[in-house]
Design an enzyme around this catalytic site. Structure first.
Site, PDB file in Angstrom:
ATOM      1  N   LYS A 182       0.875  -1.182   0.000  1.00 37.73           N
ATOM      2  CA  LYS A 182       0.000   0.000   0.000  1.00 37.73           C
ATOM      3  C   LYS A 182       0.909   1.228   0.000  1.00 37.73           C
ATOM      4  CE  LYS A 182      -2.062   3.021   1.962  1.00 37.73           C
ATOM      5  NZ  LYS A 182      -1.797   4.416   1.495  1.00 37.73           N
ATOM      6  N   GLU A 257       8.956   1.259  11.308  1.00 32.31           N
ATOM      7  CA  GLU A 257      10.074   2.204  11.089  1.00 32.31           C
ATOM      8  C   GLU A 257       9.466   3.601  11.113  1.00 32.31           C
ATOM      9  OE1 GLU A 257      13.143   1.376  10.876  1.00 32.31           O
ATOM     10  OE2 GLU A 257      13.194  -0.714  10.203  1.00 32.31           O
ATOM     11  N   CYS A 290      13.659  10.700   7.318  1.00 32.32           N
ATOM     12  CA  CYS A 290      13.438  10.266   8.705  1.00 32.32           C
ATOM     13  C   CYS A 290      14.718  10.333   9.522  1.00 32.32           C
ATOM     14  CB  CYS A 290      12.888   8.856   8.730  1.00 32.32           C
ATOM     15  SG  CYS A 290      13.959   7.660   7.911  1.00 32.32           S
ATOM     16  N   GLU A 385       9.144  16.007  15.484  1.00 33.90           N
ATOM     17  CA  GLU A 385       9.643  15.906  14.112  1.00 33.90           C
ATOM     18  C   GLU A 385       8.894  16.878  13.205  1.00 33.90           C
ATOM     19  OE1 GLU A 385       8.468  12.430  11.789  1.00 33.90           O
ATOM     20  OE2 GLU A 385      10.565  12.136  11.280  1.00 33.90           O
TER      21      GLU A 385
END
Ligand code: NAD
Length: 488
Positions: A182, A257, A290, A385
């Site tokens: 996906k 992750e 990331c 973040e």
């Protein structure tokens, strides 16, 4: 009017339907795919529902026994053929990815797409060498084997779409699992091309399925499905929480992750030119990485000089169309992401932060490369973040303070240390909470290495044998000392 099932990017035709059981499947509804470069609509993508996710999982389930029973050599051969297909279509994949997600074309050509091919080759070769030496217990032989787990759902983000998808697809297929991929709704196109490439390479129908759509609409149907044996997810912490809740019903094993707020520690004894190079690299992919070391922690005695050199170097970066060879920083992915980035910066400035450079939006979907100082350790801008070209700078006076600041967030994805002192490097790296620590370098990632995050940056590790361990049910077979005839 007949529905349009393809779109064209720079002369490359992309099928916009799902890929289920070896066939293209349309949905009743579609969603718009927009290029971040200029906001143009690239086309309409099939918008999955529970109907298509169920069909994809059913196809993966039906294809699983034959694929799991396919010899390792044959699986490896097909993975190498997929890698050949990626290499053959490298230029097409690069321009489609750049148009879809705004990352630099030159990076896609030189680094990312070759790496996509490598992902398949690496796990094909690892499969052929995957072994555990038998060992003995009171004369009994222990034999460890990796049994493919079953249909695996792989959910990926938009910042490095094909790269991150194939980190998962390659080991899952190598291990003998079947897959429902996906891709993220903001950059779905290269997953569709991967389906074409895999089919051309001879991957049997149903072994790889691609379902497109909004995670909020089809995510739960995928992650709570009782026939799904593994879920591997790369994305944000809130989505991970949601997936973990949904997977709990069937206790489906998860690999997560997630995000980060990684530090770059610059000690006074560092090679400052190198440290500045590492620092400026954090604007790559417009900060949508990331692993990015978004928090600069600089020893007080060199902070002024570091900042001066950083500002000078950052000032040389060219921001603009990611298809141009001279561009260093492209656009951010979506107006919503841009709004989010700007919100973080505005709130930081209201709380007392000072923008040394940047701090504002530019025309289109671009955000000025930003460095903020005068930020408090417990402030939002230091703790959360941003996922944009926004970096912070704090100072420290000794090693203890550096480590304390570095570890003081809820994340633990990566950390980078700049120092010329090997003993300091050893002391500091040992104390850092991070899945990956780089010393005087950044972004070097070997697929043999464990990759993942601590704390809220993730659950589990990917890479080498860790990927096979995840996608397989490990089995230990213990055979009696006399083999088949022992009764003692
Ligand atoms: P996101 O969590 O919003 O979306 C990621 C994927 O999850 C998309 O495909 C989305 O459609 C899907 N999704 C959304 N809701 C879902 C649900 N309820 N169930 C199942 N799937 C659902 O993340 P994003 O904004 O696309 O990506 C950015 C994030 O990814 C950042 O936090 C970044 O740090 C992280 N990231 C981590 C790594 C890593 O390796 N650790 C790598 C790249 C990105």
């Amino acid at each position: 009017m007949t529905a349009q099932h393809t779109l064209t990017v720079a002369g490359v035709t992309v099928d916009t339907r799902h890929w289920i059981g070896g066939e293209r499947v349309a949905s009743a509804d579609t969603f718009e795919d927009i290029s971040p470069i200029d906001g143009s609509v690239l086309g309409e993508i099939a918008r999955g529902t529970a109907k298509e996710t169920d069909a994809a999982v059913a196809a993966a389930k039906a294809a699983f026994p034959a694929w799991a029973a396919t010899s390792r050599a044959e699986r490896a051969r097909i993975l190498h053929a997929i890698a050949d297909g990626v290499e053959k279509r490298l230029e097409e994949l690069a321009i489609v990815e750049t148009t879809d997600n705004g990352a630099l074309l030159r990076s896609h050509r030189r680094g990312v797409m070759p790496r996509v091919a490598h992902n398949f080759r690496f796990f094909a070769d690892w499969l052929l060498n995957l072994d555990h030496e038998d060992f003995e217990t009171r004369g009994h032989t222990n034999h460890v084997s990796w049994d493919p787990a079953g249909p695996s759902v792989l959910i990926t983000p938009w910042n490095a779409p094909l790269m991150l998808a194939t980190w998962k697809v390659a080991p899952a297929l190598a291990a003998g699992n079947t897959v429902v991929l996906k891709p993220a709704e903001w950059s779905p196109l290269t997953a569709s091309l991967l389906a074409d490439i895999a089919a051309e390479a001879g991957l049997p129908a149903g072994v790889l399925n691609v379902v497109q759509g909004y995670g909020s609409e089809i995510g739960d149907a995928l992650t709570s499905h009782p026939d799904v044996r593994r879920i591997s997810f790369t994305g944000s912490v809130p989505t991970a929480r949601r997936i973990a809740g949904s997977a709990a019903a069937n206790l489906t094993p998860l690999s997560l992750e997630l995000g980060g707020k990684s530090p770059l520690l610059v000690f006074a004894d560092a090679d400052l030119d190198l440290a500045v190079d590492l620092a400026v690299e954090q604007y790559d992919n417009a900060g949508q990485v990331c692993l990015a070391a978004t928090r600069f922690l600089v020893e007080e005695s060199v902070a002024e000089e570091f900042t001066r050199r950083f500002v000078e170097k950052a000032g040389q970066l060219t921001q603009g169309d990611p298809r141009e060879a001279a561009t260093d920083i492209g656009p951010n992915i979506h107006p919503r992401q841009l709004e989010k980035i700007d919100g973080f910066v505005r709130r930081a400035v209201e709380a007392g932060a000072r923008a040394v450079i940047g701090g504002h939006r530019k025309d289109g979907q671009y955000y000025a490369p930003t460095l903020l100082t005068d930020v408090a350790q417990d402030s939002e801008i230091v703790q959360e973040e941003v996922f944009g070209p926004v970096l912070t700078l704090q100072t420290f006076t000794d090693e203890d303070e550096a480590v304390r600041l570095a570890n003081d967030t809820r994340f633990g994805l990566a950390a980078t240390v700049a120092t010329r002192d090997p003993e300091r490097a050893a002391r500091v790296t040992e104390r850092l909470v991070a899945g990956t620590v780089w010393v005087n370098c950044f972004f070097v990632r070997d697929l043999q290495a464990p990759f993942g995050g601590s704390r809220h940056s993730g659950v589990g590790r990917e890479g080498g044998t860790w990927s096979f361990d995840f996608y397989c049910d490990l089995k230990n077979t213990v055979t009696a000392p006399n083999g088949w005839t022992n009764h003692g």
